[in-house]
Design an enzyme around this catalytic site. Structure first.
Site, mmCIF file in Angstrom:
data_model
loop_
_atom_site.group_PDB
_atom_site.id
_atom_site.type_symbol
_atom_site.label_atom_id
_atom_site.label_comp_id
_atom_site.label_asym_id
_atom_site.label_seq_id
_atom_site.Cartn_x
_atom_site.Cartn_y
_atom_site.Cartn_z
ATOM 1 N N HIS A 56 46.445 42.981 98.925
ATOM 2 C CA HIS A 56 46.775 41.965 97.919
ATOM 3 C C HIS A 56 46.614 42.577 96.534
ATOM 4 O O HIS A 56 45.851 43.538 96.337
ATOM 5 C CB HIS A 56 45.851 40.760 98.052
ATOM 6 C CG HIS A 56 46.120 39.928 99.257
ATOM 7 N ND1 HIS A 56 45.613 38.652 99.409
ATOM 8 C CD2 HIS A 56 46.846 40.167 100.380
ATOM 9 C CE1 HIS A 56 46.012 38.149 100.559
ATOM 10 N NE2 HIS A 56 46.759 39.059 101.171
ATOM 11 N N GLU A 58 44.989 41.583 93.938
ATOM 12 C CA GLU A 58 43.601 41.586 93.461
ATOM 13 C C GLU A 58 42.806 42.729 94.083
ATOM 14 O O GLU A 58 42.026 43.399 93.399
ATOM 15 C CB GLU A 58 42.893 40.265 93.807
ATOM 16 C CG GLU A 58 43.540 39.043 93.238
ATOM 17 C CD GLU A 58 44.479 38.339 94.199
ATOM 18 O OE1 GLU A 58 44.481 37.099 94.216
ATOM 19 O OE2 GLU A 58 45.229 39.035 94.929
ATOM 20 N N CYS A 86 42.943 34.169 97.157
ATOM 21 C CA CYS A 86 42.687 33.656 98.502
ATOM 22 C C CYS A 86 41.220 33.895 98.872
ATOM 23 O O CYS A 86 40.445 34.457 98.082
ATOM 24 C CB CYS A 86 43.605 34.345 99.502
ATOM 25 S SG CYS A 86 43.185 36.090 99.782
ATOM 26 N N CYS A 89 40.213 37.675 98.716
ATOM 27 C CA CYS A 89 40.139 38.179 97.345
ATOM 28 C C CYS A 89 38.981 37.534 96.582
ATOM 29 O O CYS A 89 38.311 38.207 95.791
ATOM 30 C CB CYS A 89 41.462 37.953 96.635
ATOM 31 S SG CYS A 89 42.808 38.935 97.372
#
Length: 159
Positions: A56, A58, A86, A89
């Site tokens: 992801h 992040e 999410c 993260c």
């Protein structure tokens, strides 16, 4: 420069990372990590490219920032990300001790910084991040909606 304009300035850079993801046919989410008015990490979604569920924006930005600082502790850092983090993260944000998270669009289905859960700022953890959502929300939502519209058109064209 006031705080609002500074946040917009940094979010525009995170948005450019999201545009990179879009160009790579990835869900267009981008992130940067800022410390002392300097970008020390950046990333965009690469889950499909890397075949990695943890890739992801992040996570990549946090890894990049930790590498540039030669320290996993990102005290006094701010994460700018175009979509609410999410669960995974949010956990990385707490564990890396990021001071503040500023995000674009809220995620009512998976958001764990403000919507579904408030993990980043939870008093149950020894390290907490302040959270601000809705910065450039319309632009961040629009690029995601455009991406998924294109994906649906591609899928429908194959049927």
């Amino acid at each position: 420069m006031d705080i609002k304009n500074k946040r917009l300035q940094w979010m525009r850079i995170a948005f450019r990372e999201a545009e990179k993801a879009f160009e790579c046919d990835e869900v267009p989410i981008g992130a940067i990590v800022v410390k002392n008015n300097k970008i020390i990490g950046r990333g965009y979604n690469q889950t499909e490219t890397l075949k990695d569920a943890t890739a992801h924006a992040e996570m990549i930005a946090i890894t990049s920032a930790a590498s540039s600082q030669d320290d996993w502790r990102l005290d006094d850092c701010t994460l700018y990300v175009t979509k609410e983090p999410c669960l995974m993260c949010a956990g990385a944000i707490v564990n890396s001790r990021i001071k503040m998270v500023i995000f674009g669009v809220y995620d009512k289905n998976y958001g764990c910084a403000a919507s579904l859960y408030q993990l980043c700022s939870s008093p149950k953890f020894p390290h907490r991040a302040a959270v601000v959502g809705g910065v450039m929300q319309n632009e961040c939502l629009q690029i995601i909606q455009e991406f998924f519209h294109i994906q649906r058109v591609k899928k429908d064209g194959k049927n």
